[in-house]
Write an enzyme that holds these catalytic residues in place. Structure first.
Site, mmCIF file in Angstrom:
data_model
loop_
_atom_site.group_PDB
_atom_site.id
_atom_site.type_symbol
_atom_site.label_atom_id
_atom_site.label_comp_id
_atom_site.label_asym_id
_atom_site.label_seq_id
_atom_site.Cartn_x
_atom_site.Cartn_y
_atom_site.Cartn_z
ATOM 1 N N ARG A 17 -11.163 -9.499 8.397
ATOM 2 C CA ARG A 17 -10.667 -10.683 9.091
ATOM 3 C C ARG A 17 -10.195 -11.786 8.159
ATOM 4 O O ARG A 17 -9.120 -12.340 8.323
ATOM 5 C CB ARG A 17 -11.781 -11.306 9.955
ATOM 6 C CG ARG A 17 -11.705 -11.011 11.391
ATOM 7 C CD ARG A 17 -13.108 -11.038 11.942
ATOM 8 N NE ARG A 17 -13.925 -10.120 11.169
ATOM 9 C CZ ARG A 17 -14.012 -8.826 11.438
ATOM 10 N NH1 ARG A 17 -13.388 -8.329 12.447
ATOM 11 N NH2 ARG A 17 -14.734 -8.013 10.690
ATOM 12 N N THR A 18 -11.031 -12.123 7.196
ATOM 13 C CA THR A 18 -10.697 -13.315 6.410
ATOM 14 C C THR A 18 -9.401 -13.090 5.646
ATOM 15 O O THR A 18 -8.482 -13.898 5.685
ATOM 16 C CB THR A 18 -11.856 -13.685 5.473
ATOM 17 O OG1 THR A 18 -13.031 -13.810 6.264
ATOM 18 C CG2 THR A 18 -11.590 -15.003 4.766
ATOM 19 N N LYS B 167 -11.152 -4.588 -15.864
ATOM 20 C CA LYS B 167 -10.996 -4.489 -17.332
ATOM 21 C C LYS B 167 -11.799 -5.573 -18.046
ATOM 22 O O LYS B 167 -11.732 -5.706 -19.260
ATOM 23 C CB LYS B 167 -9.518 -4.665 -17.708
ATOM 24 C CG LYS B 167 -8.587 -3.640 -17.120
ATOM 25 C CD LYS B 167 -7.174 -3.937 -17.614
ATOM 26 C CE LYS B 167 -6.148 -3.054 -16.947
ATOM 27 N NZ LYS B 167 -4.783 -3.509 -17.237
ATOM 28 N N ARG C 266 -12.288 -14.649 -2.500
ATOM 29 C CA ARG C 266 -13.634 -14.218 -2.093
ATOM 30 C C ARG C 266 -14.271 -13.522 -3.285
ATOM 31 O O ARG C 266 -13.630 -12.692 -3.947
ATOM 32 C CB ARG C 266 -13.569 -13.263 -0.908
ATOM 33 C CG ARG C 266 -14.895 -12.594 -0.635
ATOM 34 C CD ARG C 266 -14.920 -11.870 0.662
ATOM 35 N NE ARG C 266 -14.904 -12.792 1.779
ATOM 36 C CZ ARG C 266 -15.105 -12.421 3.043
ATOM 37 N NH1 ARG C 266 -15.307 -11.154 3.337
ATOM 38 N NH2 ARG C 266 -15.082 -13.312 4.010
ATOM 39 N N HIS D 88 -18.979 -20.291 3.235
ATOM 40 C CA HIS D 88 -17.791 -19.652 3.800
ATOM 41 C C HIS D 88 -17.073 -20.706 4.652
ATOM 42 O O HIS D 88 -17.077 -20.640 5.883
ATOM 43 C CB HIS D 88 -18.214 -18.445 4.643
ATOM 44 C CG HIS D 88 -17.106 -17.520 5.024
ATOM 45 N ND1 HIS D 88 -15.764 -17.859 4.909
ATOM 46 C CD2 HIS D 88 -17.137 -16.257 5.538
ATOM 47 C CE1 HIS D 88 -15.033 -16.844 5.338
ATOM 48 N NE2 HIS D 88 -15.840 -15.864 5.719
#
Ligand code: NCD
Length: 306
Positions: free
Chosen positions: A51-52, A80, A101, A129
Site C-alpha cells: 500500500r504505502t 553492496k 521506508r 509511520h
C-alpha cells in the site's frame, strides 16, 4: 525545505490545511491531474510494502508526475554496502521528492540531513509511520466528521506497531479523546510513549487485555496485525498472532456507528466476514491514503494549484 519524519512535523493548522486539500482532491481529481508535470518522486523501499509504496506512486502519477525507485534493499546498492547518506545524495540528483521506508529506526532522518530534496518517512522500523497517520486522520475526519470527542480503541501489537505510535502522537493534540489500549501483556505500548506522550499530555487512557471488555464503549476501533518481522523468536510470534480475532459475533457488542480501521495488511485479526459490515472502513481507508499522499506531495513541493 520541509521533510516529514514524524506527524508532529506538521502543526495542527498545517495538518488541517493538508486534510482540506486531500478532501478537495477527492472531490475534484481532474483539477490536480497536471499539477506535478515534469516532477519525479523516488520511492526508496528497504522493507516490504504494498500500500504505502504503490499509493505514493499512484499519488504522483495522479498528479501528472513520474516515479522511480526500488522496492527492496536487495535490488539497490545497499546490497553492496552503500550507506543511506550516500544513496540520498545520489537520489537528490535524480528526483524532486522521495519517500523512504527502512527497517532501522531513524534511517529516513539520517537521509533527510544529507538530502537536497524533501524526504518523507514511509515507515522506519517499529518507530513511526507518519503518512499512515495522515491517512488515518483523513479517514476519521471524513467519515466521523470530526477529530476529537471520541473514544478510540487501539488493538493488537501496540509494542512494535509503528502506525499506533504515530497515531497516538497525532491524536493527543485534539480535544476530548479517550484511548483504550487493547493488547496482550507482552505487546503493551512502550513505556516511552505511555510516559512521554500520554501521561505528559494528561491524556485519558486505560489498558485492557480483552477486546470484548472495550468494544461497547468505542467510537473507533483501530486493529493492527502482530508485527512478525520484529519478533526475536518464532515461538513468541506464534503464541501471539491469533490473540485477537474480530468477527461478526464480537461486532454485535459494538456501537451501531463504531468504525473499524486497520492500516492493513490484515492477517487473521479481522475475520473476512466483517468486511461487509458497513462499519468496516479499512478498504476505504486505503483509498484515502492516495488522496492524502497527493496532498502531501503538493504541500512539500510547494505546488500552487490554481
Ligand atoms: C503498516 C506498516 O507498514 O507499518 N502497513 C502500512 O503501511 N499500511 C502496518 C503493518 O505493516 O502492519
Amino acid at each position: 525545505m520541509k521533510h516529514l519524519m514524524n506527524p508532529l512535523d506538521l502543526s495542527v493548522e498545517e495538518l488541517n490545511r493538508l486534510l482540506d486539500l486531500a478532501n478537495d482532491i477527492e472531490a475534484n481529481p481532474s483539477r490536480y491531474s497536471h499539477s506535478c508535470e515534469g516532477k519525479k518522486l523516488a520511492t526508496l523501499f528497504y522493507e516490504p510494502s504494498t500500500r504505502t509504496r504503490l499509493s505514493f506512486e499512484a499519488a504522483m502519477l495522479n498528479l501528472g508526475g513520474s516515479v522511480l525507485g526500488f522496492s527492496s534493499a536487495d535490488s539497490s546498492s545497499a546490497a553492496k554496502g552503500e550507506s543511506v547518506s550516500d544513496t540520498i545524495r545520489i537520489i537528490s540528483c535524480y528526483a524532486d521528492i522521495c519517500a523512504m521506508r527502512h527497517p532501522k529506526e531513524g534511517a529516513p532522518l539520517v537521509a533527510s540531513m544529507k538530502s537536497s530534496i524533501p524526504v518523507i518517512n514511509a515507515g522506519d522500523g517499529g518507530h513511526q509511520h507518519p503518512t499512515q497517520t495522515l491517512t488515518d486522520l483523513l479517514t476519521i475526519r471524513s467519515l466521523k466528521g470530526r477529530l476529537g470527542d471520541f473514544t478510540i480503541g487501539l488493538c493488537g501489537d501496540l509494542k512494535f506497531g509503528r502506525t499506533v505510535h504515530s497515531l497516538i502522537q497525532a491524536l493527543v493534540r485534539y480535544p476530548n479523546i479517550h484511548f483504550v489500549l487493547i493488547s496482550p501483556e507482552e505487546l503493551r505500548l512502550p513505556d516511552n510513549i505511555r510516559d512521554e506522550v500520554l501521561i505528559k499530555n494528561n491524556q485519558d487512557f486505560r489498558e485492557v487485555v480483552r477486546l470484548e471488555d472495550a468494544l461497547p464503549d468505542l467510537d473507533l476501533l483501530y486493529m493492527t496485525r502482530v508485527q512478525k518481522e520484529r519478533f526475536f523468536n518464532e515461538e513468541d510470534y506464534i503464541r501471539m498472532k491469533d490473540f485477537y480475532i474480530l468477527d461478526k459475533e464480537k461486532m454485535k457488542l459494538a456501537k451501531e456507528d463504531m468504525l473499524v480501521l486497520h492500516p492493513l495488511p490484515r492477517v487473521n485479526e479481522i475475520s473476512t466476514e466483517v468486511d461487509d459490515d458497513p462499519r468496516a472502513v479499512y478498504f476505504k481507508q486505503a483509498q484515502y491514503g492516495v488522496y492524502v499522499r497527493m496532498a502531501l506531495i503538493l504541500t512539500l513541493l510547494e505546488v500552487e494549484v490554481c
